[in-house]
Structures are given as C-alpha cells and as structure tokens.
Design a protein around this motif. Structure first.
Motif, mmCIF file in Angstrom:
data_model
loop_
_atom_site.group_PDB
_atom_site.id
_atom_site.type_symbol
_atom_site.label_atom_id
_atom_site.label_comp_id
_atom_site.label_asym_id
_atom_site.label_seq_id
_atom_site.Cartn_x
_atom_site.Cartn_y
_atom_site.Cartn_z
ATOM 1 N N LYS A 1 36.326 55.636 46.293
ATOM 2 C CA LYS A 1 35.764 56.882 46.464
ATOM 3 C C LYS A 1 36.905 57.089 45.344
ATOM 4 O O LYS A 1 36.501 57.701 44.315
ATOM 5 N N ASP A 2 37.902 57.182 45.834
ATOM 6 C CA ASP A 2 39.343 58.044 45.096
ATOM 7 C C ASP A 2 40.123 57.389 45.812
ATOM 8 O O ASP A 2 41.055 58.067 47.046
ATOM 9 N N ILE A 3 41.129 56.605 45.171
ATOM 10 C CA ILE A 3 42.624 56.411 45.777
ATOM 11 C C ILE A 3 43.430 57.814 46.492
ATOM 12 O O ILE A 3 44.108 57.644 47.199
ATOM 13 N N LYS A 4 43.352 59.124 45.326
ATOM 14 C CA LYS A 4 44.162 60.198 45.864
ATOM 15 C C LYS A 4 43.777 60.565 47.596
ATOM 16 O O LYS A 4 44.723 61.421 48.108
ATOM 17 N N LEU A 5 42.881 60.104 48.303
ATOM 18 C CA LEU A 5 42.464 60.436 49.192
ATOM 19 C C LEU A 5 43.942 59.423 49.979
ATOM 20 O O LEU A 5 42.975 60.034 51.262
ATOM 21 N N ALA A 6 44.073 59.078 50.098
ATOM 22 C CA ALA A 6 45.445 58.197 50.909
ATOM 23 C C ALA A 6 46.098 58.337 51.740
ATOM 24 O O ALA A 6 45.488 57.761 52.762
ATOM 25 N N GLY A 7 46.185 59.774 51.254
ATOM 26 C CA GLY A 7 47.187 60.019 52.274
ATOM 27 C C GLY A 7 46.767 61.083 53.492
ATOM 28 O O GLY A 7 46.974 61.280 54.798
ATOM 29 N N ALA A 8 45.614 61.202 53.623
ATOM 30 C CA ALA A 8 44.579 61.763 54.297
ATOM 31 C C ALA A 8 44.015 61.071 55.713
ATOM 32 O O ALA A 8 43.797 60.640 56.873
ATOM 33 N N GLY A 9 43.485 59.725 54.290
ATOM 34 C CA GLY A 9 43.543 58.578 55.579
ATOM 35 C C GLY A 9 44.039 57.821 56.065
ATOM 36 O O GLY A 9 43.657 58.030 57.036
ATOM 37 N N LYS A 10 45.491 57.781 55.776
ATOM 38 C CA LYS A 10 46.642 57.118 56.774
ATOM 39 C C LYS A 10 46.087 58.387 57.601
ATOM 40 O O LYS A 10 46.787 58.226 58.895
ATOM 41 N N GLN A 11 46.690 60.039 58.192
ATOM 42 C CA GLN A 11 46.024 60.445 58.887
ATOM 43 C C GLN A 11 45.495 60.357 59.449
ATOM 44 O O GLN A 11 45.716 60.046 61.465
ATOM 45 N N LEU A 12 44.389 59.858 60.046
ATOM 46 C CA LEU A 12 43.090 59.626 59.800
ATOM 47 C C LEU A 12 43.660 58.070 61.421
ATOM 48 O O LEU A 12 42.707 58.027 62.192
ATOM 49 N N ILE A 13 44.063 57.240 60.686
ATOM 50 C CA ILE A 13 44.119 55.868 60.729
ATOM 51 C C ILE A 13 45.631 55.621 62.398
ATOM 52 O O ILE A 13 44.861 55.162 63.153
ATOM 53 N N GLU A 14 46.095 57.313 62.054
ATOM 54 C CA GLU A 14 47.508 56.885 62.904
ATOM 55 C C GLU A 14 46.763 58.112 64.306
ATOM 56 O O GLU A 14 47.208 57.474 64.992
ATOM 57 N N TRP A 15 45.721 58.562 63.967
ATOM 58 C CA TRP A 15 45.139 59.520 64.753
ATOM 59 C C TRP A 15 44.806 58.542 65.626
ATOM 60 O O TRP A 15 44.807 58.493 67.202
ATOM 61 N N GLU B 1 44.744 55.433 66.219
ATOM 62 C CA GLU B 1 45.861 54.462 66.522
ATOM 63 C C GLU B 1 46.167 54.783 68.263
ATOM 64 O O GLU B 1 46.639 53.859 68.970
ATOM 65 N N ARG B 2 46.048 56.435 68.179
ATOM 66 C CA ARG B 2 46.846 56.464 69.190
ATOM 67 C C ARG B 2 46.150 56.396 70.352
ATOM 68 O O ARG B 2 46.839 56.545 71.657
ATOM 69 N N GLU B 3 44.691 55.780 70.048
ATOM 70 C CA GLU B 3 43.900 55.668 70.963
ATOM 71 C C GLU B 3 43.340 54.167 71.965
ATOM 72 O O GLU B 3 42.512 54.011 72.174
ATOM 73 N N MET B 4 44.594 53.667 71.128
ATOM 74 C CA MET B 4 43.912 52.198 70.783
ATOM 75 C C MET B 4 44.919 50.828 71.017
ATOM 76 O O MET B 4 45.937 51.026 70.664
ATOM 77 N N PRO B 5 44.868 51.450 72.807
ATOM 78 C CA PRO B 5 46.911 50.957 73.197
ATOM 79 C C PRO B 5 46.921 49.398 73.561
ATOM 80 O O PRO B 5 47.265 48.905 73.303
ATOM 81 N N VAL B 6 45.088 48.627 74.006
ATOM 82 C CA VAL B 6 45.195 47.417 74.258
ATOM 83 C C VAL B 6 45.434 47.109 72.656
ATOM 84 O O VAL B 6 46.705 45.609 72.056
ATOM 85 N N LEU B 7 44.648 47.548 71.051
ATOM 86 C CA LEU B 7 44.925 46.792 69.608
ATOM 87 C C LEU B 7 46.693 46.842 69.741
ATOM 88 O O LEU B 7 46.595 46.002 68.660
ATOM 89 N N ARG B 8 47.523 48.181 69.456
ATOM 90 C CA ARG B 8 48.027 48.464 69.890
ATOM 91 C C ARG B 8 49.012 46.843 69.786
ATOM 92 O O ARG B 8 50.432 46.217 69.800
#
Ligand code: ADE
Length: 417
Positions: free
Chosen positions: A6-20, A22-29
């Motif tokens: 939709k909008d590549i400028k949303l990438a910064g906000a998306g990275k924060q969501l992905i990192e959030w 990731e904190r809860e995904m220890p097996v995948l990490r």
C-alpha cells in the motif's frame, strides 16, 4: 525488486511491529540463529501465501536466514498489515505482494506474482497456491519439490485432491503438528476471535448469549474464552461426539436455527459453507452480531443476506448493518475471518510454534526432496517434541523425565497385577 504494497513509507512502523512480535517468538529465534549458520535452505526459491502479519514477517526472515529466496503474497484480501508488508520489502528485502482490502482480482494477481518467480517450494495457508499450480499455472508443477500447508481448511482441500489422485506434488500438513493445532487453533483462534469481535464492536460479552458454531479445536478455544468473559455459551455442532463433548464441557447444545433466535453474537468456525443461511437469518434475533473465524468467507451466506436486505450500510469500521424485514443484523469484517480482518490474528507466542513447524517443515522437505510421493504427509513426531521442549525452556518450565525402570515397565507386557 518487484513488489506491491500500500505505502512503502509505512516500513518504519512495520519494523517496530515485527520486532515486537519477535520478542514473543523464542523458538523461531533459535531456529533462525541455526539457519543463519547452517544455511539449510540454500537453493530454495520459496513462494509463500500467508496472512501478512508481524509474525509471518519473522517466519520469512527465518527462511531467508536459512538461505532461501522468499516471495510473499497475502492469503486473504482483508488480513494484510500494510505496515508489515512495507517493512518486509524495505527493511528486509523480501518481495511482498499484499494490500489490506485488495479486491479479488488483485488478490490473484499477487498470487500469480509469487508464482512467476518459478518457485521450487511453496507454502500455503488455505491451499490457494497449490490450487493455482494444479489449474492455471500447471507449467510450473514439474519444478516444485513440495509444499507446506498451514491450516485445517487447506489440509482438507489437499486431502480431497489426494483422494481424487489429483495431487501432483508432496505436501507437508504443518497444521497437523500437535504444537500447531492444539495451541494455535485453540488458544490462538480463541483469543484473536474475541479480539476481532471486541475491536470491531466494543460490545460487552458478559451476560450475552454467545453462539459458537463448530466444536473443532478452534471452536473449543473460542467457547472457553467467551465463557471466560462471562458469556452464556451455546454450541452448535453436527458431529455427535463433538456435540457430546461440548455438552460435557458445560455448554448448551442445540441446532443453529434455535440458537440464533436467542443469540446476541454468533461466530462460525466450521470450515464449511452456508452455515448461516436464509432460514437462520429469518430466525435471527433483532440486533444479532454475526462473525466468521473460518478460513474462507463462505460460512455466512452473505450473497443471500444481500438479496434479503432492504439496505446495507457501514456503521463502524468492519461492521455492516443489514436491514432485513424489521430486523437489523450486523455482519463483521465482510464475513471474512474476523480475527485477522478486524484484529491482528493470533498472538505471536502461539504463532511461534506454528511457524517453527513451517521452518522445520521446509528444511525437512528440502532435505528429503525426491523421496516423497504425491501425498499429504505429517511431520515426524520428533519435530513436535523439539518445538515443545524449546518452548517450555524459553518459559523457564522444567518437566520430569521417566526413570530407566519406568521406561522398561512401559515397554514390557509381562508385569501386570
Ligand atoms: N493466522 C492466524 N493468526 C495469524 C498471525 N498472527 N499471523 C499469520 N497467520 C495467522
């Protein structure tokens, strides 16, 4: 890089969501760390069709760390998180084709875009890529060593293909991992469906008649969560064993046409079509809220509802009011899966186990390429053991182990009374 977000400028906000997430995904990490070292997916070109969420982004990062070239399309027009899609492209270099609210034409354009890269493995949530590979994109089939399937509905479709001898590639039913369906389907769907209903409507659940249609793993989870919020739960089920289970779990059980007459909220989680049909709409109580949490938007017959309606208007985001006769009926998220339509899908902690299964399943498929028949396979039980062991460890939970004497006792038939 080709992509469609939709909008590549949303990438910064998306990275924060992905990192959030990731904190809860220890097996995948942990898997990602090993994959980065060992590169078990070197040589894989993977086309994935999954809900584009922050949890899926972490799976894509893991597969990429393992050496795969990954391409991602949405598995539902209403489920993509636009910020996450932008971040996948800009921050992680993963070609992504997903826009929340895309029409059906765009949806299939996106599916075809990830197939255009000529993948040698695919990954589905609902079997749409496999279905295209067997219909309009048959020319690609020969190059595909296998596919992974994430959800019950997809596995049912694939087993039907296998039965008809129509399946031309091997498929791993990741959904059938115990560490997937016992947790994701039950606790994930249970919580995220309530989340979707609440975010869309903000209605109080306490004291309300909450009807759960379908008592599989998803229905069981949803019923127990709704009960936890103080609702009077009614279960509708066609399988007598499951219906009996629901009754002994403490719920009222009755046919849907009776339940809907007293229901405040009805949620379908069956995987089948036209569960709520004309007769149910006619019997429904004024003001009832209808939602679906099954994979496809066919469980509530919205085509029939549209024909019956005098008027339809959007009264809040993801809430449409249908005026039918003298009644008002509220349909959430266009009858698409409400947990991803009006909320964010399952929490990361359960997707951790589901997607650990996808990552290990991809490795297993690639390691054993050429050894499978064109059938639907379960993953080896050791994969479940490994995922559960790491998950428990990450939560600081220790468990007992059998003594040698106990193991011997279980393995022998001589010792009795
Ligand atoms: N299916 C249900 N919840 C999901 C999520 N959070 N991410 C990806 N697929 C899902």
């Amino acid at each position: 890089m080709k992509y469609d977000v939709k909008d590549i400028k949303l990438a910064g906000a998306g990275k924060q969501l992905i990192e959030w997430a990731e904190r809860e995904m220890p097996v995948l990490r942990l898997i990602q760390k090993r994959f980065a070292k060992e590169k078990p997916l070197k040589g894989v070109t993977l086309a994935a069709c999954l809900h584009v969420t922050s949890e899926t982004a972490n799976l894509m990062r893991t597969l990429k760390a393992g050496g795969a070239d990954v391409y991602l399309a949405a598995s539902n027009p209403l489920s993509p998180n636009d910020a996450v899609a932008a971040a996948l492209v800009k921050e992680y270099g993963i070609p992504t084709f997903a826009i929340k609210g895309e029409d059906n034409k765009t949806y299939f354009k996106h599916l075809n875009a990830v197939l255009d890269v000529k993948p040698n493995m695919t990954m589905d949530d609902g079997a749409d890529l496999v279905s295209l590979l067997h219909t309009t994109r048959k020319e690609l089939l020969a190059g595909v060593v296998g596919s992974n399937e994430e959800t019950t509905t997809g596995v049912i479709r694939l087993r039907a293909m296998e039965k008809d001898k129509a399946l031309k590639i091997p498929v791993l039913a990741v959904n059938d991992n115990m560490t997937k369906h016992m947790f994701d389907n039950r606790y994930g769907t249970g919580q995220s469906t309530l989340d979707g209903v609440i975010r869309a409507t903000n209605i109080l659940l306490a004291g309300r008649n909450f009807v759960v249609v379908g008592y599989g793993w998803c229905g069981r989870g949803l019923a127990s969560r709704a009960e936890g919020m103080g609702s009077h739960v009614i279960v509708c089920e066609v399988d007598p064993v499951k219906a009996l289970e629901a009754r002994m779990d403490g719920y009222r059980v009755m046919p849907l046409v009776e339940a809907i007459a007293i229901a405040d909220i009805v949620v379908t989680v069956t995987g089948d079509k036209h569960i709520i049909d004309v007769a149910h709409i006619k019997a429904a109580k004024d003001g009832v809220v209808l939602a679906n949490s099954g994979h496809f938007d066919v469980e509530i017959n919205k085509v029939a509802m549209k024909k019956m309606a005098k008027s339809i208007r959007t009264v809040r985001p993801f809430v449409e009011e249908y005026v039918i006769g003298k009644k008002k009926i509220y349909l959430l998220a266009e009858g698409r899966l409400v947990n991803l339509g009006s909320a964010e899908g399952h929490p990361a902690s359960v997707m951790d186990m589901s997607f650990a299964g996808q990552a290990l399943g991809s490795e297993y498929m690639w390691d054993n390429k050429g050894k499978f028949e064109n059938r639907v396979y379960a993953l080896p039980p050791e994969v479940d053991q490994e995922i559960a062991r790491i998950k428990l460890k990450s939560e600081g939970v220790e468990i007992d182990a059998l003594t040698a004497e106990q193991k011997e006792y279980l393995a022998s038939w001589k010792e009795g009374t």
